[in-house]
Design an enzyme around this catalytic site. Structure first.
Site, PDB file in Angstrom:
ATOM      1  N   GLU A  48       3.580  10.476  -5.763  1.00 57.13           N
ATOM      2  CA  GLU A  48       3.028   9.329  -6.478  1.00 57.13           C
ATOM      3  C   GLU A  48       1.649   9.692  -7.018  1.00 57.13           C
ATOM      4  O   GLU A  48       0.704   9.891  -6.256  1.00 57.13           O
ATOM      5  CB  GLU A  48       2.916   8.121  -5.552  1.00 57.13           C
ATOM      6  CG  GLU A  48       2.387   6.883  -6.258  1.00 57.13           C
ATOM      7  CD  GLU A  48       2.354   5.656  -5.360  1.00 57.13           C
ATOM      8  OE1 GLU A  48       2.517   4.541  -5.892  1.00 57.13           O
ATOM      9  OE2 GLU A  48       2.159   5.815  -4.136  1.00 57.13           O
TER      10      GLU A  48
ATOM     11  N   GLU B 249       5.743  -3.392   0.993  1.00 61.50           N
ATOM     12  CA  GLU B 249       5.895  -3.003  -0.416  1.00 61.50           C
ATOM     13  C   GLU B 249       5.033  -1.773  -0.600  1.00 61.50           C
ATOM     14  O   GLU B 249       3.810  -1.850  -0.642  1.00 61.50           O
ATOM     15  CB  GLU B 249       5.455  -4.163  -1.322  1.00 61.50           C
ATOM     16  CG  GLU B 249       5.963  -4.037  -2.746  1.00 61.50           C
ATOM     17  CD  GLU B 249       5.044  -3.208  -3.614  1.00 61.50           C
ATOM     18  OE1 GLU B 249       5.336  -1.991  -3.784  1.00 61.50           O
ATOM     19  OE2 GLU B 249       4.054  -3.745  -4.094  1.00 61.50           O
ATOM     20  N   LEU B 250       5.698  -0.616  -0.699  1.00 61.18           N
ATOM     21  CA  LEU B 250       5.003   0.660  -0.600  1.00 61.18           C
ATOM     22  C   LEU B 250       4.956   1.368  -1.953  1.00 61.18           C
ATOM     23  O   LEU B 250       4.970   0.738  -2.992  1.00 61.18           O
ATOM     24  CB  LEU B 250       5.662   1.501   0.489  1.00 61.18           C
ATOM     25  CG  LEU B 250       5.793   0.783   1.852  1.00 61.18           C
ATOM     26  CD1 LEU B 250       6.484   1.676   2.876  1.00 61.18           C
ATOM     27  CD2 LEU B 250       4.444   0.320   2.369  1.00 61.18           C
TER      28      LEU B 250
ATOM     29  N   GLY C 186       0.827  -1.198   0.000  1.00 60.72           N
ATOM     30  CA  GLY C 186       0.000   0.000   0.000  1.00 60.72           C
ATOM     31  C   GLY C 186       0.859   1.244   0.000  1.00 60.72           C
ATOM     32  O   GLY C 186       2.040   1.211  -0.378  1.00 60.72           O
ATOM     33  N   SER C 187       0.288   2.342   0.447  1.00 57.49           N
ATOM     34  CA  SER C 187       0.989   3.625   0.407  1.00 57.49           C
ATOM     35  C   SER C 187       2.070   3.692   1.485  1.00 57.49           C
ATOM     36  O   SER C 187       2.025   2.971   2.492  1.00 57.49           O
ATOM     37  CB  SER C 187      -0.002   4.767   0.615  1.00 57.49           C
ATOM     38  OG  SER C 187      -0.477   4.776   1.962  1.00 57.49           O
TER      39      SER C 187
ATOM     40  N   CYS D  53       2.115   0.682  -8.417  1.00 53.90           N
ATOM     41  CA  CYS D  53       3.262   1.318  -7.762  1.00 53.90           C
ATOM     42  C   CYS D  53       4.455   1.448  -8.694  1.00 53.90           C
ATOM     43  O   CYS D  53       5.370   2.228  -8.424  1.00 53.90           O
ATOM     44  CB  CYS D  53       3.642   0.545  -6.504  1.00 53.90           C
ATOM     45  SG  CYS D  53       3.861  -1.223  -6.799  1.00 53.90           S
TER      46      CYS D  53
END
Length: 491
Positions: free
Chosen positions: A386, A258-259, A238-239, A292
């Site tokens: 982002e 995992e950003l 996610g963020s 992402c």
């Protein structure tokens, strides 16, 4: 339950039950997911609360040994069946993805192909779980002893999944955790509760014991789950902001985060411009840019800049925007109106700073017209943050070392792309770019599910591929045999 989820009447919301303590549950409070394109309720999720979380965590803790007792061959066989079921139910799950998220059905089908691959790779890695015979006699104090290790299940894993690839990213987390011998609690994204329930149902239908997984599809229970002391390891996608909150709530637990990212792709002067433009157009707007590693910043050598902008614009203009259920659609809607409005607002901000909006910059509800921003200021949001939307910024550069530095100024470092045939530049970029992965003669938006994937800086830590994740989902246990040696005891 899988058939009930996938075969609901066309105008009725698909059921998205919770799966708790071995039972599918639809009792209690429920929440509707409004499809961003069809603008109606498309699924109905059971909502969890802290009391339900407490029960789920206790159940997982009590059942962890039962799941760990399954032989690796048994777990592998179940995962292989799950891979087969993913292909068998590919089209209805892809349709559900399109309804819940606005993701084009052809991309949903591709995601289910990846789910099948992911489960199959998890199965293969399950068969490889083992340990080591350690060379203890190589040091004087080790003479006369033997030491061995094996990888044991961590116990209870928590998988928190995002909306943008809800089936495949859940398959990664749940598949690897089950492969490792854990019981897994899944916190599904509220935007894709029915898709998440379908993936859990796939594994259960394949033969996984009910003790192996639980599912929360709705409710603000993430913090309570993260804080539960019975949880051994947390995998979150996610963020960056939410990832930091997960880490704070988790405390001293093993984490795989995992950003976000604002991925860069570099197009050098020796590149095939037509190929680079086509690849960047295709991968910059897949899932409306909600990835992402989606192409967000394209740096093009100034000598080829105008050529690239023209070719890229032609490719983007040819993308078909519309109904995600239409197999011909390339770009559907974004996840909601708020996300779409952010893309439009950041486009206008970049234009006010001197950029040119070559295409797009508008929306119809949650559907954003594919947007191309040419030469935005270096401090514009479309460059520094982002976007996670249907927007690509194209910028000129003059010097290769300088463009690497520009890429590295980002707070993120997930993946980058590079178009060149110069091996020196390839090695330099691989060495100097502050990213977890570099794709050469491809854009940033490419991933093989059996290859390590993850980032640095605010893009997180840990690597997501079944082999790497199994290491995160297991613990090394050592056996030391005093006075017993296979190495010999002589001087």
């Amino acid at each position: 339950m899988l058939n009930a989820i996938l075969e609901s009447p066309g105008d009725e919301p698909a059921p998205a039950p919770a799966f708790l303590a071995g039972e599918w549950r639809t009792d209690g409070r429920q929440a509707d997911r409004i499809g961003p394109y069809v603008r109606r309720a498309v699924s109905r999720a059971a909502v969890s609360d802290d009391k339900i979380v407490h029960g789920a965590v206790q159940y997982a803790h009590n059942q962890a040994r039962a799941v760990a007792a399954l032989a690796p061959a048994t777990r592998a066989t179940i995962l292989e069946r799950a891979a087969e079921l993913a292909i068998r139910h590919r089209d209805p799950i892809a349709r559900l993805i399109a309804l819940e998220l606005g993701k084009p059905v052809k991309d949903g089908r591709g995601e289910l192909d990846r789910v099948a691959d992911t489960f199959a790779v998890c199965a293969a890695e399950t068969r490889r779980i083992g340990g080591d015979l350690l060379p203890v006699a190589g040091w004087a104090r080790g003479i006369g002893n033997t030491a061995l290790t094996y990888r044991a299940p961590a116990g209870v894993a928590l998988a928190i999944t995002p909306f943008n690839a809800p089936a495949n990213l859940l398959a990664h987390k749940l598949g690897a955790s089950f492969a490792a011998g854990n019981t897994t609690i899944v916190k599904a994204p509220p935007q894709a509760p029915a898709v998440s329930a379908a993936v859990v149902a796939l594994l259960l239908e394949a033969g996984a014991p009910v003790e192996a997984v639980q599912l929360h599809g709705g409710g603000a229970v993430g913090a309570a789950l993260c804080a539960a002391p019975e949880i051994s390891v947390i995998s979150f996608t996610g963020s960056a902001e939410t990832g930091a909150a997960v880490a704070r709530a988790a405390g001293a637990k093993r984490l795989v985060l995992e950003l976000g990212g604002n991925a860069a792709t570099i197009v050098c002067e020796d590149a095939d411009i037509a190929q680079a433009a086509a690849v960047c157009a295709r991968t910059g707007y897949t899932n409306s840019g909600q990835s992402c590693i989606s192409v967000q910043r394209v740096y093009v050598h100034r000598s080829r800049f105008d050529e690239f902008v023209t070719a890229f614009g032609t490719q983007v203009a040819a993308l078909r925007v519309g109904d995600p259920l239409d197999p011909a659609t390339d770009v559907g809607s974004m996840v909601d109106d708020e996300a779409a409005e952010r893309v439009v607002a950041w486009s206008a901000e970049a234009a006010a700073g001197g950029a040119r909006i070559a295409l797009g910059g508008t929306r119809d509800g949650a559907t954003v017209a594919p947007t191309v921003i040419v030469d935005p200021p270096a401090d514009a949001n479309v460059v520094t943050r982002e976007v996670f939307g249907a927007l690509v910024a194209v910028l000129p550069y003059d010097d290769f070392d300088a463009v690497l530095a520009s890429c590295n100024r980002s707070r993120y470092g997930l993946q980058a792309g590079l178009f060149t045939h110069d091996i020196g530049r390839i090695i330099t970029a691989w060495r100097d770019l502050e990213v977890g992965g570099l794709v050469v003669n491809g854009s940033s938006n490419f991933r093989l599910d059996h290859v390590p994937f993850g980032g640095v800086k605010d893009s997180g830590f840990g690597r997501e591929s079944p082999a790497c994740m199994i290491e995160d989902y297991t613990v090394v246990k050592t056996l030391l045999l005093r006075g017993l040696s296979i190495w010999g005891t002589g001087a």
